[in-house]
Design an enzyme around this catalytic site. Structure first.
Site, short mmCIF file in Angstrom:
data_model
loop_
_atom_site.label_atom_id
_atom_site.label_comp_id
_atom_site.label_asym_id
_atom_site.label_seq_id
_atom_site.Cartn_x
_atom_site.Cartn_y
_atom_site.Cartn_z
N ARG A 1 -5.99 -4.44 14.17
CA ARG A 1 -7.04 -3.44 13.89
C ARG A 1 -6.47 -2.02 14.01
O ARG A 1 -6.70 -1.15 13.16
CB ARG A 1 -8.17 -3.66 14.89
CG ARG A 1 -9.27 -2.61 14.89
CD ARG A 1 -10.27 -3.01 15.97
NE ARG A 1 -11.35 -2.07 16.12
CZ ARG A 1 -11.33 -1.05 16.97
NH1 ARG A 1 -10.27 -0.82 17.71
NH2 ARG A 1 -12.38 -0.26 17.06
N ASP B 1 10.22 -12.45 21.43
CA ASP B 1 11.65 -12.26 21.19
C ASP B 1 12.16 -13.00 19.95
O ASP B 1 13.00 -12.48 19.21
CB ASP B 1 12.48 -12.60 22.43
CG ASP B 1 12.22 -14.01 22.93
OD1 ASP B 1 11.26 -14.66 22.47
OD2 ASP B 1 12.98 -14.47 23.80
N GLY B 2 11.61 -14.19 19.67
CA GLY B 2 12.03 -14.94 18.48
C GLY B 2 11.67 -14.18 17.21
O GLY B 2 12.44 -14.15 16.24
N THR C 1 3.02 -11.51 23.24
CA THR C 1 3.26 -12.88 23.72
C THR C 1 2.69 -12.99 25.14
O THR C 1 2.84 -12.05 25.93
CB THR C 1 4.75 -13.25 23.75
OG1 THR C 1 4.93 -14.41 24.59
CG2 THR C 1 5.65 -12.15 24.29
N ILE C 2 2.08 -14.13 25.44
CA ILE C 2 1.55 -14.28 26.80
C ILE C 2 2.67 -14.35 27.83
O ILE C 2 2.43 -14.12 29.00
CB ILE C 2 0.64 -15.52 26.94
CG1 ILE C 2 1.41 -16.82 26.69
CG2 ILE C 2 -0.58 -15.42 26.03
CD1 ILE C 2 0.67 -18.07 27.18
N ASP C 3 3.89 -14.65 27.39
CA ASP C 3 4.98 -14.90 28.34
C ASP C 3 5.48 -13.63 29.04
O ASP C 3 6.11 -13.70 30.10
CB ASP C 3 6.17 -15.56 27.63
CG ASP C 3 5.81 -16.90 27.03
OD1 ASP C 3 4.82 -17.50 27.47
OD2 ASP C 3 6.52 -17.34 26.10
N ASP D 1 7.98 -11.85 28.36
CA ASP D 1 9.43 -11.93 28.56
C ASP D 1 10.21 -11.06 27.57
O ASP D 1 11.39 -11.33 27.32
CB ASP D 1 9.88 -13.39 28.46
CG ASP D 1 9.49 -14.03 27.12
OD1 ASP D 1 8.72 -13.41 26.37
OD2 ASP D 1 9.94 -15.14 26.84
N ARG E 1 -6.73 -31.16 49.84
CA ARG E 1 -5.71 -31.69 48.93
C ARG E 1 -4.60 -30.70 48.60
O ARG E 1 -4.82 -29.49 48.61
CB ARG E 1 -6.37 -32.06 47.61
CG ARG E 1 -6.66 -33.51 47.52
CD ARG E 1 -7.20 -33.87 46.17
NE ARG E 1 -7.55 -35.27 46.17
CZ ARG E 1 -8.46 -35.82 45.40
NH1 ARG E 1 -9.11 -35.07 44.54
NH2 ARG E 1 -8.70 -37.10 45.46
N ARG F 1 7.24 -20.35 28.97
CA ARG F 1 8.48 -20.85 28.35
C ARG F 1 9.61 -20.89 29.39
O ARG F 1 9.47 -21.65 30.34
CB ARG F 1 8.88 -20.00 27.14
CG ARG F 1 9.79 -20.76 26.20
CD ARG F 1 10.05 -19.99 24.93
NE ARG F 1 8.95 -20.03 24.02
CZ ARG F 1 8.74 -21.00 23.12
NH1 ARG F 1 9.57 -22.00 23.03
NH2 ARG F 1 7.72 -20.96 22.30
N ALA G 1 -1.26 -18.44 46.01
CA ALA G 1 -0.53 -19.73 46.02
C ALA G 1 0.32 -19.86 47.27
O ALA G 1 0.92 -18.90 47.73
CB ALA G 1 0.35 -19.81 44.78
N ARG H 1 0.89 -26.16 60.71
CA ARG H 1 0.27 -24.95 61.25
C ARG H 1 -1.25 -24.98 61.10
O ARG H 1 -1.94 -24.08 61.53
CB ARG H 1 0.79 -23.70 60.52
CG ARG H 1 2.15 -23.22 61.01
CD ARG H 1 2.43 -21.79 60.56
NE ARG H 1 2.28 -21.63 59.11
CZ ARG H 1 3.24 -21.85 58.23
NH1 ARG H 1 4.42 -22.24 58.63
NH2 ARG H 1 3.03 -21.70 56.94
N GLU I 1 6.26 -23.71 33.71
CA GLU I 1 6.67 -24.87 32.90
C GLU I 1 8.19 -24.92 32.68
O GLU I 1 8.75 -26.01 32.49
CB GLU I 1 5.95 -24.85 31.54
CG GLU I 1 6.33 -23.65 30.70
CD GLU I 1 5.68 -23.63 29.31
OE1 GLU I 1 4.98 -24.58 28.97
OE2 GLU I 1 5.91 -22.66 28.59
O1 F6P Z 1 5.41 -18.29 23.76
C1 F6P Z 1 4.13 -18.59 24.16
C2 F6P Z 1 4.01 -20.01 24.59
O2 F6P Z 1 2.66 -20.27 24.88
C3 F6P Z 1 4.91 -20.46 25.74
O3 F6P Z 1 4.42 -20.08 26.99
C4 F6P Z 1 4.97 -21.94 25.54
O4 F6P Z 1 6.13 -22.48 26.11
C5 F6P Z 1 4.99 -22.06 24.04
O5 F6P Z 1 4.39 -20.88 23.53
C6 F6P Z 1 4.26 -23.24 23.48
O6 F6P Z 1 4.41 -23.23 22.11
P1 F6P Z 1 3.65 -24.20 21.11
O7 F6P Z 1 2.23 -23.79 21.05
O8 F6P Z 1 4.36 -24.00 19.82
O9 F6P Z 1 3.80 -25.57 21.68
#
Ligand code: F6P
Length: 322
Positions: free
Chosen positions: A21, A103-104, A126-128, A130, A163, A172, A187, A212, A223
């Protein structure tokens, strides 16, 4: 420059629409034509593109995903694929391109620029989080808030049943999502690829924490390029400690949903900055935000350089989690 194109590529991220937008509105205000390219590089190769106007981007600022569609395109990583993309841009008389992705995407954009002489500006989406050259990428804030909401919900059930839980988040090969959602969610332990974690140490920490007096715990796991690997970690912990646990893989829930205010604002600022960069001869760069300033980083650096985790945040986890 008369006509520019805009595309989204790679994994979608909340806030990409707000960025599209901003690109369209800024371009129209500067009397540039804007064409929307469908499905990232794959659509570009196929020549799937159309002119955009104010109507094309009405009422999208609050929507997750990307109205342009996106893809991961192996074909674009070949020279023939890129030659097809260059032809499509020439035929459509597009003089400048805004790439919204990670980055890709910028690796591909660098090649497109070198081989086709196309004026390109990147926007980190990107959510990552990175991508080198920006404190935050579009989508990260929404993703960590989505992960946080899930962690909070899991805490309720973990406390009720005494639990141990393992919550796997995306990212990624990096631990940005795990680090920030883990700190915000309190956490007990974090497993991120940037720090070598020995299962023995993890088990020792968990045992000490239960001794404790804690009766439940949440371990946030990145991941780290192996979605689902958390099930193996949980099994190993059970073999060593006898602790029964549950695993929750948040997966693609982190990619969807309405963008947070922060992501909408970042996306709007960077979308506008990208068009200005094209106009002002700053092609070949990615626009980002560092310490609240808009910065321009050479496209190549965005994927060649490694973005580091914040050391202070890492220390904070150690200090606060036990
Ligand atoms: O790059 C964003 C992302 O969500 C990563 O965190 C994850 O590893 C990847 O994409 C998953 O990609 P896809 O949806 O192609 O499986």
């Amino acid at each position: 420059m008369k006509r520019i194109g805009v595309l989204t590529s790679g994994g979608d991220a909340p806030g990409m629409n707000a960025c599209i937008r901003a690109v369209v509105r800024t371009a129209l205000a500067r009397e540039l034509e804007v064409w929307g390219i469908r499905y990232g590089y794959a659509g570009l190769i196929r020549g799937e593109m159309e002119p955009m106007n104010r109507g094309s981007i009405a009422n999208i600022i609050h929507q997750g995903g990307t109205i342009l569609g996106t893809s991961r395109s192996p074909e674009f990583m070949t020279r023939e694929g890129r030659a097809g993309a260059i032809r499509a841009l020439e035929e459509a008389k597009i003089d400048g391109l805004v790439l919204i992705g990670g980055d890709g995407t910028f690796r591909g954009g660098t090649l497109l620029q070198e081989e086709g002489g196309v004026d390109i500006v990147g926007v980190p989406g990107t959510i990552d989080n990175d991508v080198y050259g920006t404190d935050y990428s579009i989508g990260f804030d929404t993703a960590i808030n989505t992960a946080l909401e899930a962690i909070d919900r899991i805490r309720d059930t973990a406390l009720s049943l005494d639990r141990l839980f393992f919550v796997e988040v995306m990212g990624r090969h990096t631990g940005f999502i795990a680090l920030e959602s883990g700190i915000a969610g309190g956490a007990e332990e974090l497993i991120i690829p940037e720090v070598a974690t020995r299962i023995d140490d993890l088990c020792r920490h968990l045992k000490a924490s239960f001794q404790r007096g804690k009766r439940s715990a949440i371990v946030v796991v990145a991941e780290a390029g192996q979605p689902g690997n958390t099930f193996r970690i949980a099994r190993e912990v059970k073999d060593i400690t006898g602790f029964d646990s549950r695993v929750c893989v948040l997966g693609h829930t982190q990619r969807g949903g309405a963008p947070t205010a922060r992501d909408r604002i970042l996306a709007s600022m960077l979308g506008t900055a990208a068009v200005k960069a094209l106009i002002n001869g700053k092609a070949g760069h990615m626009v980002g935000e560092i310490n609240k300033d808009i910065v321009h980083t050479p496209l190549k650096d965005t994927w060649e350089e490694k973005k580091e985790l914040d050391d202070d945040l890492r220390e904070l986890v150690k200090l606060l989690s036990h």
